[in-house]
Design an enzyme around this catalytic site. Structure first.
Site, PDB file in Angstrom:
ATOM      1  CG  ASP A  54      55.103  45.451 -19.567  1.00  0.00           C
ATOM      2  OD1 ASP A  54      55.118  45.099 -18.368  1.00  0.00           O
ATOM      3  OD2 ASP A  54      55.906  45.887 -20.126  1.00  0.00           O
ATOM      4  CG  ASP A  93      54.544  49.052 -17.331  1.00  0.00           C
ATOM      5  OD1 ASP A  93      55.711  49.835 -17.001  1.00  0.00           O
ATOM      6  OD2 ASP A  93      54.808  47.884 -17.092  1.00  0.00           O
ATOM      7  CE  LYS A 123      57.090  48.954 -14.179  1.00  0.00           C
ATOM      8  NZ  LYS A 123      57.956  48.655 -15.410  1.00  0.00           N
ATOM      9  CD  GLU A 125      60.731  46.780 -19.192  1.00  0.00           C
ATOM     10  OE1 GLU A 125      61.575  46.483 -20.339  1.00  0.00           O
ATOM     11  OE2 GLU A 125      59.715  46.177 -18.814  1.00  0.00           O
ATOM     12  CD  GLU A 192      61.585  42.048 -13.269  1.00  0.00           C
ATOM     13  OE1 GLU A 192      60.937  43.169 -13.615  1.00  0.00           O
ATOM     14  OE2 GLU A 192      61.138  41.060 -13.720  1.00  0.00           O
TER      15      GLU A 192
HETATM   16  O1  KIV Z   1      54.853  45.129 -15.722  1.00  0.00           O
HETATM   17  C1  KIV Z   1      55.061  44.946 -14.383  1.00  0.00           C
HETATM   18  O2  KIV Z   1      54.353  44.364 -13.720  1.00  0.00           O
HETATM   19  C2  KIV Z   1      56.390  45.137 -13.965  1.00  0.00           C
HETATM   20  C3  KIV Z   1      56.855  44.675 -12.479  1.00  0.00           C
HETATM   21  C4  KIV Z   1      57.045  43.198 -12.722  1.00  0.00           C
HETATM   22  C5  KIV Z   1      57.865  45.257 -11.775  1.00  0.00           C
HETATM   23  O3  KIV Z   1      57.102  45.732 -14.518  1.00  0.00           O
END
Ligand code: KIV
Length: 275
Positions: A54, A93, A123, A125, A192
């Protein structure tokens, strides 16, 4: 044993390949990627997995933070990265608003990334709050990468992008969250901007690979935003960023010489014109 013997050459890397690399003590790398051309370059360079992050909100679309990017926007970038690669595992993401409401919403979003984008994993969060989402996705056959520490989608709760997370007692909570995500079936975990000692502690406690970004050398793998890695972004960057090129200067120079040649009538010349 040669690199070729342990990493697949004629098929896509899977989450099992990443786990196997971690189990044999081999560090591997990820980069973000948002388009077919860079994805192909990174895969050729030996980057094992690509994240269509993202961060595209900032790096591609010009927003100030990651919140505005939509599923539609991300899905089309995921599809481009998949089309541009043959080997790298592509992780898509889940953007802000696409999974927080619960497992059903998360499943619908993740399914789009796999069906329309062609991603192999997603992915999201967060810690214990997203455990039901992780369990639901993994139960539906979708590999999930977690993300703890600095979670940029929470920028408004954090009161800005306060860099280092997990200092002091917060480290114990982060470790508990990491273990909960692993138990829920996550195949890897991005850490992170946490102290290096915490990055190592979490990596030692988990079986699944940790993917560090500002989490020190103790993580099993590393990820960077490619524009930071290649020096396309300018200005102040986080301490963990290492510039491997100065793409900004190279591109500025190329575009400047092109513009000057056009203005001077040097381009196009005979050699670049059709008879
Ligand atoms: O969205 C992204 O690029 C990320 C990375 C910085 C791990 O979450």
């Amino acid at each position: 044993m040669s690199d070729m013997a342990v990493w697949p050459a004629g098929r896509r890397i899977t989450v099992r390949d990443l786990q196997a690399a971690t189990d044999r003590g081999e560090r591997w790398s990820m980069l973000t990627s948002y388009d077919a051309l860079t994805a192909g370059v990174f895969e050729q360079a030996g980057v094992r997995a690509l994240l269509v992050g993202d961060t595209s909100a900032e790096m591609v679309l010009g927003y100030a933070d990651t919140l505005p990017v939509t599923m539609d926007e991300l899905v089309s970038m995921v599809a481009a990265v998949v089309r541009g690669t043959r080997i790298a595992l592509v992780v898509a993401d889940l953007p802000f608003g696409s999974y927080q409401a619960g497992p059903e919403v998360a499943l619908a979003s993740a399914v789009r990334h796999l069906k329309e984008g062609g991603a192999q994993a997603v992915k999201l969060e967060g810690g214990w709050r997203v455990v039901p989402q992780v369990a639901a996705l993994v139960g539906a056959g979708i590999p999930v990468m977690g993300h703890l520490g600095l979670t940029p989608q929470s920028v408004n709760v954090l009161g800005g992008m306060r860099r280092v997370q997990g200092r002091g007692d917060a480290g114990d909570q982060l470790l508990a969250d990491a273990l909960a995500l692993e138990r829920a079936g996550a195949f890897a975990l991005v850490l992170e901007s946490v102290p290096a000692a915490l990055g190592r502690r979490v990596s030692e406690a988990l079986r699944i690979p940790t993917v560090g970004i500002g989490a020190g050398p103790g993580c099993d793998a590393q990820i960077m935003v490619w524009q930071d890695m290649a020096g396309l972004t300018t200005g102040r960057v986080p301490r963990f960023v290492q510039r491997y090129a100065d793409m900004h200067a190279r591109l500025l120079d190329a575009a400047g010489r092109y513009a000057a040649d056009v203005a001077a009538g040097r381009y196009p010349d005979q050699a670049h014109s059709y008879a």
